[in-house]
Design a protein around this motif. Structure first.
Motif, PDB file in Angstrom:
ATOM      1  N   ILE A   1      38.970  40.785  47.596  1.00  0.00           N
ATOM      2  CA  ILE A   1      39.313  40.065  46.355  1.00  0.00           C
ATOM      3  C   ILE A   1      38.223  40.281  45.329  1.00  0.00           C
ATOM      4  O   ILE A   1      38.504  40.448  44.145  1.00  0.00           O
ATOM      5  CB  ILE A   1      39.519  38.567  46.664  1.00  0.00           C
ATOM      6  N   THR A   2      36.980  40.297  45.740  1.00  0.00           N
ATOM      7  CA  THR A   2      35.892  40.522  44.813  1.00  0.00           C
ATOM      8  C   THR A   2      35.993  41.933  44.224  1.00  0.00           C
ATOM      9  O   THR A   2      35.811  42.113  43.012  1.00  0.00           O
ATOM     10  CB  THR A   2      34.542  40.379  45.541  1.00  0.00           C
ATOM     11  N   HIS A   3      36.278  42.871  45.060  1.00  0.00           N
ATOM     12  CA  HIS A   3      36.437  44.234  44.580  1.00  0.00           C
ATOM     13  C   HIS A   3      37.625  44.332  43.610  1.00  0.00           C
ATOM     14  O   HIS A   3      37.549  44.987  42.572  1.00  0.00           O
ATOM     15  CB  HIS A   3      36.629  45.175  45.797  1.00  0.00           C
ATOM     16  N   PHE A   4      38.722  43.680  43.951  1.00  0.00           N
ATOM     17  CA  PHE A   4      39.906  43.678  43.108  1.00  0.00           C
ATOM     18  C   PHE A   4      39.610  43.044  41.749  1.00  0.00           C
ATOM     19  O   PHE A   4      39.973  43.577  40.703  1.00  0.00           O
ATOM     20  CB  PHE A   4      41.052  42.937  43.823  1.00  0.00           C
ATOM     21  N   LEU A   5      38.930  41.896  41.746  1.00  0.00           N
ATOM     22  CA  LEU A   5      38.579  41.211  40.489  1.00  0.00           C
ATOM     23  C   LEU A   5      37.624  42.047  39.659  1.00  0.00           C
ATOM     24  O   LEU A   5      37.715  42.073  38.427  1.00  0.00           O
ATOM     25  CB  LEU A   5      37.980  39.835  40.780  1.00  0.00           C
ATOM     26  N   THR A   6      36.721  42.745  40.292  1.00  0.00           N
ATOM     27  CA  THR A   6      35.796  43.616  39.581  1.00  0.00           C
ATOM     28  C   THR A   6      36.560  44.743  38.906  1.00  0.00           C
ATOM     29  O   THR A   6      36.312  45.077  37.737  1.00  0.00           O
ATOM     30  CB  THR A   6      34.745  44.200  40.545  1.00  0.00           C
ATOM     31  N   GLN A   7      37.502  45.332  39.626  1.00  0.00           N
ATOM     32  CA  GLN A   7      38.312  46.409  39.072  1.00  0.00           C
ATOM     33  C   GLN A   7      39.158  45.915  37.880  1.00  0.00           C
ATOM     34  O   GLN A   7      39.272  46.596  36.859  1.00  0.00           O
ATOM     35  CB  GLN A   7      39.228  47.009  40.162  1.00  0.00           C
ATOM     36  N   VAL A   8      39.726  44.721  38.029  1.00  0.00           N
ATOM     37  CA  VAL A   8      40.530  44.135  36.948  1.00  0.00           C
ATOM     38  C   VAL A   8      39.634  43.864  35.734  1.00  0.00           C
ATOM     39  O   VAL A   8      40.015  44.140  34.587  1.00  0.00           O
ATOM     40  CB  VAL A   8      41.241  42.841  37.425  1.00  0.00           C
ATOM     41  N   ALA A   9      38.446  43.345  35.935  1.00  0.00           N
ATOM     42  CA  ALA A   9      37.518  43.063  34.836  1.00  0.00           C
ATOM     43  C   ALA A   9      37.109  44.359  34.144  1.00  0.00           C
ATOM     44  O   ALA A   9      37.030  44.416  32.916  1.00  0.00           O
ATOM     45  CB  ALA A   9      36.290  42.319  35.363  1.00  0.00           C
ATOM     46  N   ILE A  10      36.861  45.422  34.934  1.00  0.00           N
ATOM     47  CA  ILE A  10      36.482  46.706  34.345  1.00  0.00           C
ATOM     48  C   ILE A  10      37.640  47.268  33.528  1.00  0.00           C
ATOM     49  O   ILE A  10      37.455  47.754  32.405  1.00  0.00           O
ATOM     50  CB  ILE A  10      36.035  47.701  35.448  1.00  0.00           C
ATOM     51  N   LEU A  11      38.849  47.202  34.066  1.00  0.00           N
ATOM     52  CA  LEU A  11      40.024  47.688  33.334  1.00  0.00           C
ATOM     53  C   LEU A  11      40.266  46.852  32.066  1.00  0.00           C
ATOM     54  O   LEU A  11      40.597  47.400  31.004  1.00  0.00           O
ATOM     55  CB  LEU A  11      41.262  47.658  34.235  1.00  0.00           C
TER      56      LEU A  11
END
Length: 176
Positions: free
Chosen positions: A3-13
Motif C-alpha cells: 500500500i505504501t508503494h502504491f500510494l507513493t506511485q499515485v502521489a508521483i503520478l
C-alpha cells in the motif's frame, strides 16, 4: 509495504500530472489570452461598423438642426405678412423646441462636448429671441423682431451657428 508503494506511485503520478497541467497552462496561457483579445476586438469592430451609419446620420441631422435654428433661416422661414412680435416670438420658440425634441436622441451617437455645444446653441438662440423681444415695444411687428435679431447676429464676430457646424464636421472627420 504494498500500500505504501502504491500510494507513493499515485502521489508521483499526481504530482507529474499537476506539473504537466501547470506547464501546459503556462505554455498556452498567452495563446488563450490572445484568442479572447482577438474575439473582443472583432466584436468591437462589428459594433463600430454597425454604429457608424447611425453616428454619421446623427451628425447630419444635427447640422440640419443648427441650420434650421439659425435666425437668418428661421426668421425667413416663419415670417408671415403682418405678424406681430409676440406671435412671431411664439412661432420661433415653438419651432426651436420642436426641432430640438425631434433630434434629442442624436446625443447617443455624438461626442458629449458636441452635444453640449448644440444644446447651448439652442438655449442661447431662445435667450437671444426673448431678450430682443423684451427690448422692443409691445406694438412692434415681426419685421422689427427680425431686423433686431439679424442686426445682433451681424454684430457677433464669430457666428456661433457656423462654429457649431464646424465642430460637428470635425467630429465627422474623426470617424473616418
Amino acid at each position: 509495504m504494498n500500500i505504501t508503494h502504491f500510494l507513493t506511485q499515485v502521489a508521483i503520478l499526481a504530482a507529474g500530472g499537476i506539473v504537466t497541467v501547470a506547464a501546459a497552462y503556462f505554455l498556452v496561457k498567452n495563446d488563450i489570452q490572445n484568442y479572447f483579445r482577438f474575439k473582443s476586438l472583432a466584436a468591437n469592430k462589428d459594433n463600430r461598423a454597425a454604429l457608424f451609419p447611425l453616428r454619421l446620420q446623427a451628425h447630419e441631422r444635427l447640422i440640419v438642426f443648427v441650420e434650421r435654428i439659425n435666425p437668418s433661416n428661421l426668421l425667413v422661414r416663419l415670417h408671415q405678412q403682418g405678424i406681430g412680435i409676440k406671435e412671431l416670438q411664439n412661432l420661433v420658440l415653438t419651432e426651436i423646441k420642436a426641432e430640438y425634441q425631434h433630434n434629442i436622441t442624436q446625443q447617443l451617437y455624438i461626442d458629449t462636448v458636441s452635444w453640449n455645444v448644440v444644446r447651448k446653441l439652442k438655449d442661447d438662440t431662445i435667450a437671444m429671441i426673448n431678450n430682443v423681444v423684451q427690448g422692443l415695444p409691445e406694438t412692434a411687428s415681426g419685421v422689427d423682431l427680425s431686423k433686431k435679431v439679424l442686426q445682433h447676429m451681424s454684430g457677433i464676430a464669430e457666428n456661433p451657428y457656423e462654429l457649431t457646424i464646424d465642430l460637428l464636421k470635425k467630429d465627422i472627420h474623426q470617424l473616418f
